[in-house]
Scaffold this motif. Structure first.
Motif, PDB file in Angstrom:
ATOM      1  N   GLN A  35       0.840  -1.208   0.000  1.00  0.00           N
ATOM      2  CA  GLN A  35       0.000   0.000   0.000  1.00  0.00           C
ATOM      3  C   GLN A  35       0.869   1.250   0.000  1.00  0.00           C
ATOM      4  O   GLN A  35       1.963   1.225   0.558  1.00  0.00           O
ATOM      5  CB  GLN A  35      -0.806   0.037   1.300  1.00  0.00           C
ATOM      6  CG  GLN A  35      -1.729  -1.115   1.502  1.00  0.00           C
ATOM      7  CD  GLN A  35      -3.116  -0.779   1.020  1.00  0.00           C
ATOM      8  OE1 GLN A  35      -3.366   0.358   0.595  1.00  0.00           O
ATOM      9  NE2 GLN A  35      -3.991  -1.732   1.048  1.00  0.00           N
ATOM     10  N   PRO A  36       0.357   2.348  -0.558  1.00  0.00           N
ATOM     11  CA  PRO A  36       1.063   3.618  -0.361  1.00  0.00           C
ATOM     12  C   PRO A  36       1.204   3.891   1.140  1.00  0.00           C
ATOM     13  O   PRO A  36       0.281   3.618   1.902  1.00  0.00           O
ATOM     14  CB  PRO A  36       0.125   4.647  -0.999  1.00  0.00           C
ATOM     15  CG  PRO A  36      -0.704   3.869  -1.966  1.00  0.00           C
ATOM     16  CD  PRO A  36      -0.852   2.496  -1.365  1.00  0.00           C
ATOM     17  N   PHE A  37       2.345   4.434   1.551  1.00  0.00           N
ATOM     18  CA  PHE A  37       2.567   4.670   2.980  1.00  0.00           C
ATOM     19  C   PHE A  37       1.480   5.564   3.579  1.00  0.00           C
ATOM     20  O   PHE A  37       1.101   5.414   4.737  1.00  0.00           O
ATOM     21  CB  PHE A  37       3.953   5.279   3.205  1.00  0.00           C
ATOM     22  CG  PHE A  37       4.335   5.326   4.656  1.00  0.00           C
ATOM     23  CD1 PHE A  37       4.683   4.171   5.338  1.00  0.00           C
ATOM     24  CD2 PHE A  37       4.326   6.526   5.348  1.00  0.00           C
ATOM     25  CE1 PHE A  37       5.013   4.205   6.685  1.00  0.00           C
ATOM     26  CE2 PHE A  37       4.660   6.580   6.693  1.00  0.00           C
ATOM     27  CZ  PHE A  37       5.010   5.408   7.367  1.00  0.00           C
ATOM     28  N   GLU A  38       0.980   6.500   2.781  1.00  0.00           N
ATOM     29  CA  GLU A  38      -0.072   7.394   3.282  1.00  0.00           C
ATOM     30  C   GLU A  38      -1.279   6.615   3.818  1.00  0.00           C
ATOM     31  O   GLU A  38      -1.901   7.022   4.801  1.00  0.00           O
ATOM     32  CB  GLU A  38      -0.519   8.350   2.161  1.00  0.00           C
ATOM     33  CG  GLU A  38      -1.583   9.355   2.577  1.00  0.00           C
ATOM     34  CD  GLU A  38      -1.080  10.372   3.599  1.00  0.00           C
ATOM     35  OE1 GLU A  38       0.116  10.720   3.562  1.00  0.00           O
ATOM     36  OE2 GLU A  38      -1.879  10.810   4.436  1.00  0.00           O
TER      37      GLU A  38
ATOM     38  N   GLY B 173      -2.609   5.934  12.194  1.00  0.00           N
ATOM     39  CA  GLY B 173      -2.147   7.123  12.912  1.00  0.00           C
ATOM     40  C   GLY B 173      -2.879   7.361  14.230  1.00  0.00           C
ATOM     41  O   GLY B 173      -2.236   7.575  15.267  1.00  0.00           O
ATOM     42  N   PRO B 174      -4.213   7.319  14.239  1.00  0.00           N
ATOM     43  CA  PRO B 174      -4.933   7.583  15.496  1.00  0.00           C
ATOM     44  C   PRO B 174      -4.609   6.556  16.589  1.00  0.00           C
ATOM     45  O   PRO B 174      -4.411   6.924  17.747  1.00  0.00           O
ATOM     46  CB  PRO B 174      -6.409   7.498  15.083  1.00  0.00           C
ATOM     47  CG  PRO B 174      -6.417   7.807  13.612  1.00  0.00           C
ATOM     48  CD  PRO B 174      -5.121   7.223  13.082  1.00  0.00           C
TER      49      PRO B 174
ATOM     50  N   LEU C 224      -1.204   7.140  18.036  1.00  0.00           N
ATOM     51  CA  LEU C 224      -1.180   8.302  18.935  1.00  0.00           C
ATOM     52  C   LEU C 224      -1.723   7.935  20.316  1.00  0.00           C
ATOM     53  O   LEU C 224      -1.166   8.335  21.348  1.00  0.00           O
ATOM     54  CB  LEU C 224      -1.977   9.473  18.326  1.00  0.00           C
ATOM     55  CG  LEU C 224      -1.919  10.776  19.118  1.00  0.00           C
ATOM     56  CD1 LEU C 224      -0.481  11.262  19.321  1.00  0.00           C
ATOM     57  CD2 LEU C 224      -2.753  11.877  18.449  1.00  0.00           C
TER      58      LEU C 224
ATOM     59  N   PHE D 168       6.528   7.138  12.979  1.00  0.00           N
ATOM     60  CA  PHE D 168       6.153   7.113  11.565  1.00  0.00           C
ATOM     61  C   PHE D 168       7.337   7.431  10.649  1.00  0.00           C
ATOM     62  O   PHE D 168       7.400   6.921   9.524  1.00  0.00           O
ATOM     63  CB  PHE D 168       4.945   8.006  11.292  1.00  0.00           C
ATOM     64  CG  PHE D 168       3.655   7.283  11.591  1.00  0.00           C
ATOM     65  CD1 PHE D 168       3.149   6.349  10.700  1.00  0.00           C
ATOM     66  CD2 PHE D 168       2.992   7.487  12.783  1.00  0.00           C
ATOM     67  CE1 PHE D 168       1.989   5.635  10.977  1.00  0.00           C
ATOM     68  CE2 PHE D 168       1.819   6.776  13.077  1.00  0.00           C
ATOM     69  CZ  PHE D 168       1.324   5.855  12.174  1.00  0.00           C
TER      70      PHE D 168
ATOM     71  N   VAL E  51      -0.517   5.618   7.307  1.00  0.00           N
ATOM     72  CA  VAL E  51      -0.612   6.744   8.244  1.00  0.00           C
ATOM     73  C   VAL E  51      -2.077   7.022   8.580  1.00  0.00           C
ATOM     74  O   VAL E  51      -2.438   7.199   9.755  1.00  0.00           O
ATOM     75  CB  VAL E  51       0.041   8.019   7.662  1.00  0.00           C
ATOM     76  CG1 VAL E  51      -0.055   9.174   8.660  1.00  0.00           C
ATOM     77  CG2 VAL E  51       1.500   7.767   7.290  1.00  0.00           C
ATOM     78  N   GLN E  52      -2.927   7.040   7.540  1.00  0.00           N
ATOM     79  CA  GLN E  52      -4.345   7.339   7.764  1.00  0.00           C
ATOM     80  C   GLN E  52      -5.004   6.244   8.601  1.00  0.00           C
ATOM     81  O   GLN E  52      -5.790   6.523   9.495  1.00  0.00           O
ATOM     82  CB  GLN E  52      -5.092   7.479   6.430  1.00  0.00           C
ATOM     83  CG  GLN E  52      -4.670   8.680   5.605  1.00  0.00           C
ATOM     84  CD  GLN E  52      -4.783   9.983   6.372  1.00  0.00           C
ATOM     85  OE1 GLN E  52      -5.712  10.183   7.158  1.00  0.00           O
ATOM     86  NE2 GLN E  52      -3.830  10.877   6.166  1.00  0.00           N
TER      87      GLN E  52
END
Lengths: 171, 215
Positions: free
Chosen positions: A10-13, A20-21, A24, A44, A16-17
């Motif tokens: 997958q694209p790294f983005e 990411g939450p 955190l 990240f 993150v999406q």
């Protein structure tokens, strides 16, 4: 938990999406709210560095937790070198407040647990990793990870119950 | 201590607070952390593909760039998520939504759509095209704003007069539509021909440029 195995990387983005939450929340639970941003950023950035080499069938969430775990351990060590006691960080800035259980209050309470309980509770209950995966991240046996998680939850329950802040009691 | 409290605790650990204010605060925090990640990745050269989406009269456009230049422009109908997944396979999975690198492209496209620009001056990374297709893609910017060429004329101009069908394929697989104006290539009989962004978008682009119909 495997990330759409077989469909290619997958694209790294997307990573993150998607994660990411959760990362955190884990960072807030492990190093406290104040240092969580640094822990998240370092996690990240390290993940982006290693991402092309990641096995395509790997459990991405477990991989991120492993990286976050190492970053958090480093941050805590650096903090010890600065001679700021963990207890002080975890209790800052305020004790649990009355009223509905706020997410940050809960994460602060987790951050106040002893290290292994804190890690086991965060990785098992916040992320949802099975105990054997948790053991792989923090070391030790699966049974020890299970015990640390259940001891941690018992301690949280005592602490949250004692301050009269729970969703159960406000209903 | 009771089971209800325990269940609540479990839920609270697993699921972030449903409080709208807390959600907004978390979203803002994550957005700030993302920006920080974009900067740190750029500083280390880890953002091998940086992308953004912009609005256009032809729908949302994906702009993706490598350090060498703009590498892909995609229409919404191509499905941006699919295009990004394909870039992860073909170029690098180190792909970040990071608008800084495509500022220039976004600005020039805005000028073009506003009628203030007729050609693009941007570094282009043509690595998604090769061989004859690449020769076609390199020829296309020489067709001026407001003009058209037929597939046969493009074949002739690229030194392969018999490769009319291959010119069609090259245009249909142009990785940089609009910026590399494959919309200016039409059929010799005056019909519009296929287009990545749909024939409606091609017709609209030609009308916008004031291209005279061929007959």
């Amino acid at each position: 938990m495997t990330e759409r195995a077989g469909l290619g990387i997958q694209p790294f983005e997307v990573i993150v999406q998607r994660h990411g939450p959760t990362v955190l929340r884990v960072c807030r639970a492990i190093v406290g709210v104040d240092d969580a941003d640094d822990a998240w950023s370092e996690t990240f950035l390290a993940a982006l560095r290693g991402y092309p080499e990641l096995d395509r069938d790997a459990n991405v969430e477990a991989w991120l937790v492993t990286i976050a775990h190492r970053r958090c351990v480093d941050l805590i060590r650096a903090r010890v070198r600065r001679a700021v006691p963990m207890d002080e960080i975890a209790d800052r800035p305020a004790p649990l407040q009355n009223g509905p259980l706020g997410d940050l209050d809960l994460l602060r309470a987790v951050a106040g647990l002893p290290e292994r309980q804190r890690q086991a509770v965060a990785y098992h209950h916040l992320v949802g990793l099975p105990h054997d995966e948790v053991a792989r991240v923090i070391g030790g046996t699966s049974a020890a990870a299970r015990k640390a998680a259940s001891d941690g939850v018992r301690a949280l329950r005592a602490r949250l119950g004692a301050t009269g802040t729970s969703r159960g009691e406000t209903r | 201590m009771n089971d209800a409290l325990d269940d609540d605790l479990m839920d609270a650990l697993r699921i972030p607070s449903a409080d709208a204010e807390a959600d907004a605060a978390s979203a803002a925090r994550l957005a700030a952390l993302h920006t920080r990640l974009e900067r740190a990745a750029a500083a280390e050269g880890l953002d091998e593909v940086a992308y953004r989406e912009i609005d256009s009269p032809y729908g949302s456009l994906l702009l993706a760039a490598t350090p060498a230049g703009l590498v892909r422009v995609a229409f919404a109908r191509e499905d941006h998520d699919r295009v990004l997944a394909s870039l992860a396979e073909k170029l690098s999975p180190r792909i970040l939504r990071s608008p800084a690198r495509t500022d220039g492209a976004a600005h020039q496209l805005d000028e073009y759509f506003a009628g203030r620009r007729r050609s693009f001056e941007l570094p282009l990374d043509l690595r998604l095209t090769a061989g004859f297709r690449r020769a076609v893609v390199e020829h296309l910017p020489r067709i001026p704003f407001g003009s058209t060429e037929s597939y046969a004329e493009v074949a002739l101009a690229t030194g392969s007069p018999k490769a009319v069908r291959a010119v069609g394929t090259a245009c249909a697989t142009n990785p940089l539509p609009i910026v590399v104006p494959c919309h200016r290539v039409v059929r010799a009989d005056g019909t519009i021909g296929q287009y990545l962004g749909g024939t409606e978008a091609k017709t609209a682009l030609l009308a916008f440029e004031g291209a005279r119909p061929r007959d």
